[in-house]
Design a protein around this motif. Structure first.
Motif, PDB file in Angstrom:
ATOM      1  N   ARG A 178       1.146   4.093  -3.024  1.00  0.00           N
ATOM      2  CA  ARG A 178       0.940   5.521  -2.763  1.00  0.00           C
ATOM      3  C   ARG A 178       2.215   6.325  -2.973  1.00  0.00           C
ATOM      4  NH1 ARG A 178       0.405   6.325   2.306  1.00  0.00           N
ATOM      5  NH2 ARG A 178       0.639   4.202   3.066  1.00  0.00           N
ATOM      6  N   ASP A 201       4.682   6.341  -1.043  1.00  0.00           N
ATOM      7  CA  ASP A 201       5.012   6.889   0.274  1.00  0.00           C
ATOM      8  C   ASP A 201       6.333   6.268   0.722  1.00  0.00           C
ATOM      9  OD1 ASP A 201       5.225   7.675   2.924  1.00  0.00           O
ATOM     10  OD2 ASP A 201       3.097   7.323   3.366  1.00  0.00           O
ATOM     11  N   ASP A 248       0.838  -1.188   0.000  1.00  0.00           N
ATOM     12  CA  ASP A 248       0.000   0.000   0.000  1.00  0.00           C
ATOM     13  C   ASP A 248       0.883   1.252   0.000  1.00  0.00           C
ATOM     14  OD1 ASP A 248      -2.555   1.511   0.301  1.00  0.00           O
ATOM     15  OD2 ASP A 248      -1.659   2.024   2.244  1.00  0.00           O
TER      16      ASP A 248
END
Length: 134
Positions: free
Chosen positions: A16, A18, A12
């Motif tokens: 993203r 991130d 995830d």
């Protein structure tokens, strides 16, 4: 949190983009093992910085076209197995390859990732230095 849940959390963060969240989940001395001998990505990528360089190179070499389609995810306390289909375009070639990725976690951090691909010749041809056969 078991390894499958940690894998979902890590991917995830990757999706993203991130980097901070993903970095916090990867041990400084972790290793990502990619199969083959002649492809641009083949070999062991040792250390968090090398793992990020490897992942960024995937996107760079494919012009951002690399996508993974999750097929299945299973795991226990320490290991997760992610089956996915990797797809991308590069140098007029198309990658469409089933892959199994084993992720090993210790204390909530990735310490090893090891990939197995269905068709190694196809994968090595796709990732060869010039995008074509060596």
């Amino acid at each position: 949190m078991n390894a499958a849940a940690l894998t979902e959390k890590l991917f995830d963060a990757f999706s993203r983009r991130d980097v901070a969240a993903a970095s916090a989940m990867i041990a400084e001395d972790a290793v990502w093992r990619f199969p083959g001998k002649r492809g641009a990505l083949a070999g062991d990528h040792q250390g968090r910085e090398a793992i990020f360089a490897f992942l960024f190179k995937v996107m760079e070499l494919t012009g951002g076209t690399f996508q993974s389609e999750r097929v299945a995810l299973a795991g226990d306390d320490a290991r997760a197995f992610l089956h996915f289909i990797g797809r991308a375009e590069r140098g007029g070639k198309h990658l469409d390859n089933p892959t199994c990725l084993m992720l090993v976690f210790d204390d909530g951090k990735l310490i090893e990732a090891r990939e197995w691909v269905w068709d190694l010749d196809h994968v090595e041809d796709f990732w060869s230095q010039d995008g074509g056969p060596d």
